[in-house]
Design a protein around this motif. Sequence first.
Motif, PDB file in Angstrom:
ATOM      1  N   ILE A   8      -8.887 -11.687  31.746  1.00 25.43           N
ATOM      2  CA  ILE A   8      -8.439 -12.722  30.930  1.00 25.43           C
ATOM      3  C   ILE A   8      -8.007 -12.127  29.474  1.00 25.43           C
ATOM      4  N   VAL A   9      -6.674 -12.285  29.067  1.00 24.79           N
ATOM      5  CA  VAL A   9      -6.180 -11.610  27.902  1.00 24.79           C
ATOM      6  C   VAL A   9      -6.592 -12.532  26.919  1.00 24.79           C
ATOM      7  N   VAL A  10      -7.272 -12.137  25.749  1.00 25.47           N
ATOM      8  CA  VAL A  10      -7.738 -12.905  24.684  1.00 25.47           C
ATOM      9  C   VAL A  10      -6.919 -12.434  23.360  1.00 25.47           C
ATOM     10  N   HIS A  11      -6.458 -13.281  22.654  1.00 24.03           N
ATOM     11  CA  HIS A  11      -5.700 -12.756  21.367  1.00 24.03           C
ATOM     12  C   HIS A  11      -6.309 -13.832  20.183  1.00 24.03           C
ATOM     13  N   PHE A  12      -6.850 -13.099  19.045  1.00 23.32           N
ATOM     14  CA  PHE A  12      -7.512 -13.783  18.114  1.00 23.32           C
ATOM     15  C   PHE A  12      -6.405 -14.178  17.166  1.00 23.32           C
ATOM     16  N   SER A  13      -6.878 -15.258  16.517  1.00 19.54           N
ATOM     17  CA  SER A  13      -5.862 -15.656  15.331  1.00 19.54           C
ATOM     18  C   SER A  13      -6.669 -16.465  14.166  1.00 19.54           C
ATOM     19  N   SER A  14      -6.230 -16.107  13.177  1.00 13.31           N
ATOM     20  CA  SER A  14      -7.028 -16.567  11.892  1.00 13.31           C
ATOM     21  C   SER A  14      -5.936 -17.636  11.092  1.00 13.31           C
ATOM     22  N   THR A  15      -4.886 -18.161  11.760  1.00 14.38           N
ATOM     23  CA  THR A  15      -3.815 -18.941  11.057  1.00 14.38           C
ATOM     24  C   THR A  15      -4.063 -20.370  11.377  1.00 14.38           C
ATOM     25  N   HIS A  16      -5.112 -20.780  11.744  1.00 14.06           N
ATOM     26  CA  HIS A  16      -5.397 -22.192  12.252  1.00 14.06           C
ATOM     27  C   HIS A  16      -6.126 -22.909  11.059  1.00 14.06           C
ATOM     28  N   ALA A  17      -5.566 -24.031  10.809  1.00 17.32           N
ATOM     29  CA  ALA A  17      -6.194 -24.752   9.953  1.00 17.32           C
ATOM     30  C   ALA A  17      -7.150 -26.004  10.105  1.00 17.32           C
ATOM     31  N   ASN A  18      -7.177 -26.084  11.456  1.00 16.89           N
ATOM     32  CA  ASN A  18      -8.202 -27.032  11.941  1.00 16.89           C
ATOM     33  C   ASN A  18      -8.424 -26.983  13.413  1.00 16.89           C
ATOM     34  N   TYR A  19      -9.340 -27.714  14.132  1.00 16.18           N
ATOM     35  CA  TYR A  19      -9.515 -27.491  15.458  1.00 16.18           C
ATOM     36  C   TYR A  19      -8.432 -27.705  16.389  1.00 16.18           C
ATOM     37  N   TYR A  20      -7.608 -29.032  15.844  1.00 19.61           N
ATOM     38  CA  TYR A  20      -6.494 -29.409  16.844  1.00 19.61           C
ATOM     39  C   TYR A  20      -5.459 -27.984  17.018  1.00 19.61           C
ATOM     40  N   THR A  21      -5.037 -27.551  15.741  1.00 19.33           N
ATOM     41  CA  THR A  21      -3.848 -26.432  15.885  1.00 19.33           C
ATOM     42  C   THR A  21      -4.720 -25.238  16.829  1.00 19.33           C
ATOM     43  N   ALA A  22      -6.150 -24.913  16.498  1.00 17.14           N
ATOM     44  CA  ALA A  22      -6.805 -23.941  17.544  1.00 17.14           C
ATOM     45  C   ALA A  22      -6.792 -24.103  18.653  1.00 17.14           C
ATOM     46  N   TRP A  23      -6.933 -25.375  19.136  1.00 20.43           N
ATOM     47  CA  TRP A  23      -6.897 -25.708  20.441  1.00 20.43           C
ATOM     48  C   TRP A  23      -5.563 -25.821  21.043  1.00 20.43           C
ATOM     49  N   GLN A  24      -4.539 -26.298  20.238  1.00 16.75           N
ATOM     50  CA  GLN A  24      -3.097 -25.837  20.690  1.00 16.75           C
ATOM     51  C   GLN A  24      -2.785 -24.436  21.105  1.00 16.75           C
ATOM     52  N   TYR A  25      -3.250 -23.647  20.250  1.00 15.60           N
ATOM     53  CA  TYR A  25      -2.813 -22.111  20.414  1.00 15.60           C
ATOM     54  C   TYR A  25      -3.762 -21.596  21.543  1.00 15.60           C
ATOM     55  N   VAL A  26      -4.966 -22.013  21.824  1.00 18.32           N
ATOM     56  CA  VAL A  26      -5.422 -21.723  22.841  1.00 18.32           C
ATOM     57  C   VAL A  26      -4.979 -22.043  24.424  1.00 18.32           C
ATOM     58  N   VAL A  27      -4.342 -23.312  24.473  1.00 18.22           N
ATOM     59  CA  VAL A  27      -4.075 -24.000  25.646  1.00 18.22           C
ATOM     60  C   VAL A  27      -2.435 -23.808  25.998  1.00 18.22           C
ATOM     61  N   GLN A  28      -1.851 -23.209  24.950  1.00 17.43           N
ATOM     62  CA  GLN A  28      -0.283 -23.271  25.373  1.00 17.43           C
ATOM     63  C   GLN A  28       0.279 -22.751  26.395  1.00 17.43           C
ATOM     64  N   ALA A  31      -1.836 -24.177  32.095  1.00 21.51           N
ATOM     65  CA  ALA A  31      -1.561 -25.735  32.591  1.00 21.51           C
ATOM     66  C   ALA A  31      -2.730 -26.552  32.890  1.00 21.51           C
ATOM     67  N   GLY A  32      -3.944 -25.683  33.523  1.00 20.51           N
ATOM     68  CA  GLY A  32      -4.979 -26.222  33.985  1.00 20.51           C
ATOM     69  C   GLY A  32      -6.138 -26.097  33.097  1.00 20.51           C
ATOM     70  N   VAL A  33      -6.233 -26.683  32.071  1.00 22.92           N
ATOM     71  CA  VAL A  33      -7.269 -26.688  30.948  1.00 22.92           C
ATOM     72  C   VAL A  33      -8.276 -27.576  31.228  1.00 22.92           C
ATOM     73  N   LEU A  34      -9.640 -27.050  31.230  1.00 24.53           N
ATOM     74  CA  LEU A  34     -10.741 -27.723  31.518  1.00 24.53           C
ATOM     75  C   LEU A  34     -11.532 -28.100  30.258  1.00 24.53           C
ATOM     76  N   GLN A  35     -11.850 -29.253  30.280  1.00 25.53           N
ATOM     77  CA  GLN A  35     -12.541 -29.539  28.743  1.00 25.53           C
ATOM     78  C   GLN A  35     -13.838 -29.998  29.122  1.00 25.53           C
ATOM     79  N   SER A  36     -14.867 -29.990  28.211  1.00 24.38           N
ATOM     80  CA  SER A  36     -16.028 -30.687  28.517  1.00 24.38           C
ATOM     81  C   SER A  36     -16.107 -32.144  28.226  1.00 24.38           C
ATOM     82  N   PRO A  37     -17.060 -32.865  29.113  1.00 22.63           N
ATOM     83  CA  PRO A  37     -17.147 -34.244  29.061  1.00 22.63           C
ATOM     84  C   PRO A  37     -17.204 -34.898  27.545  1.00 22.63           C
ATOM     85  N   GLY A  38     -16.603 -35.801  27.157  1.00 24.16           N
ATOM     86  CA  GLY A  38     -16.530 -36.252  25.819  1.00 24.16           C
ATOM     87  C   GLY A  38     -15.570 -35.818  24.959  1.00 24.16           C
ATOM     88  N   HIS A  39     -14.863 -34.553  25.518  1.00 26.40           N
ATOM     89  CA  HIS A  39     -13.878 -33.992  24.586  1.00 26.40           C
ATOM     90  C   HIS A  39     -12.703 -34.858  24.180  1.00 26.40           C
TER      91      HIS A  39
END
Length: 196
Positions: A8-28, A31-39
């Motif tokens: 698994i290749v991991v890239h860290f980024s500190s440019t995200h203003a909130n959870y949503y933009t960080a989530w977009q970066y992680v799943v970009q 295609a098969g993103v798994l999310q926890s129940p209630g997410h």
Amino acid sequence: MLENQHGIVVHFSSTHANYYTAWQYVVQEDAGVLQSPGHPDLGASTSRVLQASGEQSARAPLKKRKRLSAFDVSRMVVKRNIKTRTELLALAEMQKREGKTDLAEFVLNRGQKWVAQAIEVAWELHDAESKLERGKKSRPDIFVSFKGQPCVPGCNGLWSTIAEDILRRNDIPAGTFQRAVVDVLERAGVNTGTFL
């Protein structure tokens, strides 16, 4: 470590203003993103996602300054006894010099006819209740309601002189006119014995 052991290749980024933009970066690229129940459903609109996640975007637009509404201006017109567009423009200019530009913006963003109509409707609204009440009265009732009231300011009893002059110019004796008024009032059911 994740790359060596799990591929698994991991890239860290500190440019995200909130959870949503960080989530977009992680799943970009996944295609098969798994999310926890209630997410929250992050495929939804940004504002709904941010609201669901309890976060606010750093890029959220600033709240727009509330502009004067026609209702606000109508209240100002009545409060300051403004009857003409020129009077409203003078007030707008005075407020503009004091650093308050809301009224000037209101007037400038609308046409001349619209502003004149706004002033007219403001006064119609202000006077509507009293006009409605007066409309429910008969003319003899209105006539009787003025019994014993003083002349309007500036009249100084001239109404009597003018009325006598009108009768004289039309060759109508004052007594004949008085009897005609009494007759009309009595036909309307007014007790003229205490009135005249």
